[in-house]
Design a protein around this motif. Structure first.
Motif, PDB file in Angstrom:
ATOM      1  N   ASN A  68      24.462  54.738  66.217  1.00  0.00           N
ATOM      2  CA  ASN A  68      24.640  55.817  65.153  1.00  0.00           C
ATOM      3  C   ASN A  68      24.245  55.172  63.815  1.00  0.00           C
ATOM      4  OD1 ASN A  68      26.603  58.101  66.121  1.00  0.00           O
ATOM      5  ND2 ASN A  68      27.733  55.935  66.847  1.00  0.00           N
ATOM      6  N   VAL A  69      23.728  56.016  62.862  1.00  0.00           N
ATOM      7  CA  VAL A  69      23.326  55.703  61.425  1.00  0.00           C
ATOM      8  C   VAL A  69      24.450  55.818  60.771  1.00  0.00           C
ATOM      9  CG1 VAL A  69      21.995  56.468  59.419  1.00  0.00           C
ATOM     10  CG2 VAL A  69      20.947  56.238  61.491  1.00  0.00           C
ATOM     11  N   VAL A  70      25.306  54.752  60.255  1.00  0.00           N
ATOM     12  CA  VAL A  70      26.515  54.447  59.589  1.00  0.00           C
ATOM     13  C   VAL A  70      26.287  54.681  58.091  1.00  0.00           C
ATOM     14  CG1 VAL A  70      27.656  53.500  61.369  1.00  0.00           C
ATOM     15  CG2 VAL A  70      26.632  51.913  59.439  1.00  0.00           C
ATOM     16  N   GLU A  71      25.055  54.402  57.794  1.00  0.00           N
ATOM     17  CA  GLU A  71      24.749  54.348  56.023  1.00  0.00           C
ATOM     18  C   GLU A  71      23.123  54.486  55.958  1.00  0.00           C
ATOM     19  OE1 GLU A  71      26.016  51.886  52.177  1.00  0.00           O
ATOM     20  OE2 GLU A  71      26.765  51.580  54.104  1.00  0.00           O
ATOM     21  N   THR A  72      22.866  55.363  54.846  1.00  0.00           N
ATOM     22  CA  THR A  72      21.366  55.425  54.706  1.00  0.00           C
ATOM     23  C   THR A  72      21.239  55.457  53.170  1.00  0.00           C
ATOM     24  OG1 THR A  72      19.386  56.340  55.077  1.00  0.00           O
ATOM     25  CG2 THR A  72      21.393  57.707  55.006  1.00  0.00           C
ATOM     26  N   GLY A  73      20.220  55.031  52.549  1.00  0.00           N
ATOM     27  CA  GLY A  73      19.887  55.126  51.090  1.00  0.00           C
ATOM     28  C   GLY A  73      18.869  54.306  50.530  1.00  0.00           C
ATOM     29  N   ASP A  74      18.692  54.482  49.123  1.00  0.00           N
ATOM     30  CA  ASP A  74      17.966  53.469  48.386  1.00  0.00           C
ATOM     31  C   ASP A  74      18.317  52.174  48.871  1.00  0.00           C
ATOM     32  OD1 ASP A  74      16.412  55.667  47.590  1.00  0.00           O
ATOM     33  OD2 ASP A  74      17.093  55.873  45.837  1.00  0.00           O
TER      34      ASP A  74
END
Length: 341
Positions: free
Chosen positions: A218-224
């Motif tokens: 799973n992707v648990v966090e994304t961002g700049d």
């Protein structure tokens, strides 16, 4: 530019099912360097191989330049893959071929003329810094030089996307930085979209614009990158950020440096972008009647600007302490008061 929606990969064995990638959705823009980071077994390498269908997805779609990779026939996919370059952890060079011939190999498959091959290969050799090594064999090259060949080969057919699967994991730190600098240069010169898989936060910090953190498929966090570094949300992300500054997460180490006077505050300051260059501590010392004890600090560059943290103990009259903290907050520096370190 790249739209990944509900992408999944389920492996079925005789005894069990393994969900390697679980319902991942991401948008990756043209010309950005997008990092995917995770520990071993997180599913990141399977994920990147799903993008060019080296692994067949169980569910979901991958759309590149408005073309859905997952719906393509074998012939359509073969042509599309010529526009999706890939570099690997262990180089995957042809050991019986010279540097020149390794780079020319994709052009041969694409039926490019010998004249055009020669011109294109020489351009790529110069681009990746291998001039003079045209006739060398892989066994005669260093690890960094082998990866430069791999990068040049991946660029041979002018790809739309460059996939990097742990491309620096087999290299020493100095060589890793050289390869990362090369990838940044290529990204800027060619406006090439790069998707970079790694387990090293240093790699993300150095060259990526945005990042996705994976755990258990799973992707648990994304961002700049800058936002994720400054305010990591998931436990996994916090562990990765800790790689870059272990002391910051061992606050008990600060105790022996604290004067612990009655009228004092211990404050954590976050400096982001241009604020990292500002002499805030000097301004405070000149403006307020306080004593400042610097406990610990660090600063690091990213593609989106510098960020840093600084732990300080500020001693003074209670009212002046309040005015000092208000002033700090007004400078654009993020302030966190740690009353119990």
């Amino acid at each position: 530019m790249i739209r990944i929606k509900n992408l999944s990969k389920l492996y079925q064995t005789k005894k069990q099912q393994v969900q390697a990638v679980d319902n991942v959705s991401l948008n990756i823009e043209q010309g950005e360097i997008f990092g995917v980071i995770g520990y071993s077994g997180a599913g990141k390498s399977t994920f990147v191989r799903l993008i060019n269908r080296l692994e067949e997805p169980t569910n979901g779609s991958v759309v590149i330049h408005e073309k859905d990779i997952t719906k393509m026939s074998t012939n359509q996919l073969r042509k599309k893959r010529q526009k999706i370059g890939m570099i690997f952890q262990h180089f995957n060079l042809l050991w019986s071929r010279t540097v020149f011939d390794n780079i020319a190999f994709p052009l041969e498959i694409a039926s490019v003329s010998k004249t055009e091959q020669k011109k294109k290969v020489q351009e790529l050799i110069n681009l990746v810094g291998l001039a003079g090594k045209e006739n060398a064999y892989p066994s005669q090259l260093s690890g960094g030089q082998k990866q430069r060949v791999g990068i040049a080969r991946a660029l041979a057919n002018d790809p739309e996307v460059l996939l990097c699967d742990e491309a620096t994991s087999a290299l020493d730190p100095e060589t890793t930085d050289d390869i990362l600098d090369l990838l940044v240069s290529i990204n800027k010169k060619l406006n090439l979209t790069v998707i970079l898989i790694t387990h090293e936060m240093h790699v993300i910090q150095k060259i990526c614009h945005r990042v996705a953190v994976m755990e258990n498929g799973n992707v648990v966090e994304t961002g700049d990158v800058l936002d994720v570094f400054v305010k990591p949300q998931s436990k996994t992300t916090k562990r990765f950020v800790q790689q870059l500054n272990p002391l910051e997460y061992e606050k008990e180490n600060l105790v022996e440096f604290i004067n612990d006077k009655e009228d004092s505050e211990v404050v954590k300051l976050h400096f982001i972008g241009n604020n990292a260059k500002r002499a805030v501590i000097s301004e405070v010392a000149k403006k307020f009647d306080v004593e400042i004890n610097i406990l610990q600090g660090s600063i690091a560059p990213t593609q989106e600007g510098a960020y840093g943290t600084l732990y300080v103990e500020i001693n003074g009259d209670k009212k002046i302490l309040e005015e000092t903290i208000t002033f700090l907050e007004g400078t654009g520096v993020e302030v966190e008061v740690l009353r119990h370190v």
